[in-house]
Design a protein around this motif. Sequence first.
Motif, PDB file in Angstrom:
ATOM      1  N   GLU A   1       0.830  -1.198   0.000  1.00 51.17           N
ATOM      2  CA  GLU A   1       0.000   0.000   0.000  1.00 51.17           C
ATOM      3  C   GLU A   1       0.870   1.257   0.000  1.00 51.17           C
ATOM      4  O   GLU A   1       0.595   2.223  -0.715  1.00 51.17           O
ATOM      5  N   TRP A   2       1.939   1.257   0.801  1.00 53.41           N
ATOM      6  CA  TRP A   2       2.848   2.389   0.838  1.00 53.41           C
ATOM      7  C   TRP A   2       3.511   2.608  -0.524  1.00 53.41           C
ATOM      8  O   TRP A   2       3.629   3.746  -0.993  1.00 53.41           O
ATOM      9  N   VAL A   3       3.936   1.512  -1.174  1.00 55.15           N
ATOM     10  CA  VAL A   3       4.567   1.619  -2.495  1.00 55.15           C
ATOM     11  C   VAL A   3       3.572   2.185  -3.502  1.00 55.15           C
ATOM     12  O   VAL A   3       3.909   3.060  -4.300  1.00 55.15           O
TER      13      VAL A   3
ATOM     14  N   TRP B   1       4.516  10.327  -6.738  1.00 57.11           N
ATOM     15  CA  TRP B   1       5.626  10.652  -7.635  1.00 57.11           C
ATOM     16  C   TRP B   1       5.127  10.861  -9.061  1.00 57.11           C
ATOM     17  O   TRP B   1       5.602  11.754  -9.771  1.00 57.11           O
ATOM     18  N   ASN B   2       4.184  10.030  -9.484  1.00 59.11           N
ATOM     19  CA  ASN B   2       3.634  10.144 -10.826  1.00 59.11           C
ATOM     20  C   ASN B   2       2.967  11.511 -11.010  1.00 59.11           C
ATOM     21  O   ASN B   2       3.178  12.193 -12.014  1.00 59.11           O
ATOM     22  N   ALA B   3       2.166  11.924 -10.053  1.00 57.88           N
ATOM     23  CA  ALA B   3       1.493  13.225 -10.137  1.00 57.88           C
ATOM     24  C   ALA B   3       2.518  14.361 -10.139  1.00 57.88           C
ATOM     25  O   ALA B   3       2.416  15.301 -10.941  1.00 57.88           O
ATOM     26  N   PHE B   4       3.519  14.283  -9.251  1.00 60.27           N
ATOM     27  CA  PHE B   4       4.530  15.330  -9.175  1.00 60.27           C
ATOM     28  C   PHE B   4       5.323  15.444 -10.474  1.00 60.27           C
ATOM     29  O   PHE B   4       5.543  16.540 -11.001  1.00 60.27           O
ATOM     30  N   LEU B   5       5.773  14.306 -11.009  1.00 63.16           N
ATOM     31  CA  LEU B   5       6.580  14.339 -12.220  1.00 63.16           C
ATOM     32  C   LEU B   5       5.763  14.759 -13.437  1.00 63.16           C
ATOM     33  O   LEU B   5       6.291  15.434 -14.335  1.00 63.16           O
ATOM     34  N   ASN B   6       4.498  14.388 -13.492  1.00 60.11           N
ATOM     35  CA  ASN B   6       3.651  14.855 -14.597  1.00 60.11           C
ATOM     36  C   ASN B   6       3.520  16.375 -14.567  1.00 60.11           C
ATOM     37  O   ASN B   6       3.551  17.030 -15.609  1.00 60.11           O
ATOM     38  N   GLN B   7       3.356  16.936 -13.375  1.00 58.16           N
ATOM     39  CA  GLN B   7       3.290  18.398 -13.257  1.00 58.16           C
ATOM     40  C   GLN B   7       4.615  19.037 -13.666  1.00 58.16           C
ATOM     41  O   GLN B   7       4.637  20.053 -14.365  1.00 58.16           O
ATOM     42  N   ALA B   8       5.721  18.447 -13.221  1.00 56.26           N
ATOM     43  CA  ALA B   8       7.036  19.012 -13.526  1.00 56.26           C
ATOM     44  C   ALA B   8       7.328  18.947 -15.026  1.00 56.26           C
ATOM     45  O   ALA B   8       7.880  19.889 -15.607  1.00 56.26           O
ATOM     46  N   MET B   9       6.956  17.844 -15.687  1.00 56.45           N
ATOM     47  CA  MET B   9       7.240  17.696 -17.113  1.00 56.45           C
ATOM     48  C   MET B   9       6.340  18.571 -17.973  1.00 56.45           C
ATOM     49  O   MET B   9       6.645  18.808 -19.139  1.00 56.45           O
TER      50      MET B   9
END
Length: 129
Positions: free
Chosen positions: A15-17, A24-32
């Motif tokens: 669950e933690w993973v 991380w997916n949401a953060f990196l999508n915003q950054a890209m």
Amino acid sequence: MAEKQTMDPLAMWREWVAQSERQWNAFLNQAMATDEFSKAMGRFMDFYLNLQKGMNETMGRYLQLVNMPSRQEVLALGERLSAIEERLGRIEGMLAKQAPAPAASAAAENGAAAVKRPARTKKPPTAEK
């Protein structure tokens, strides 16, 4: 009787993973999605392509110095060899159509099937005194 509820450490870890992966997916999508990221990636790709071009030129000069063929020269030789093989195949095909097979014509003249015998490899014994 009431069931004992045990804690499954692997389920908690899974669950933690999964949660970490979503974050991380949401953060990196915003950054890209930003212009800064696009510009940085463009600069990195320019740098990488220039580096690769420089390495290719340097390697070409080195191979020329040690009298070795470059990749382009080997590819050109391969293309020429393929063309030669194709032409040779066409020539062999034309010759096969024009000339009758010698074994078939000899068998037809003799009236018997031509049998090819194996090469003689055993030598007769010599008489030594």
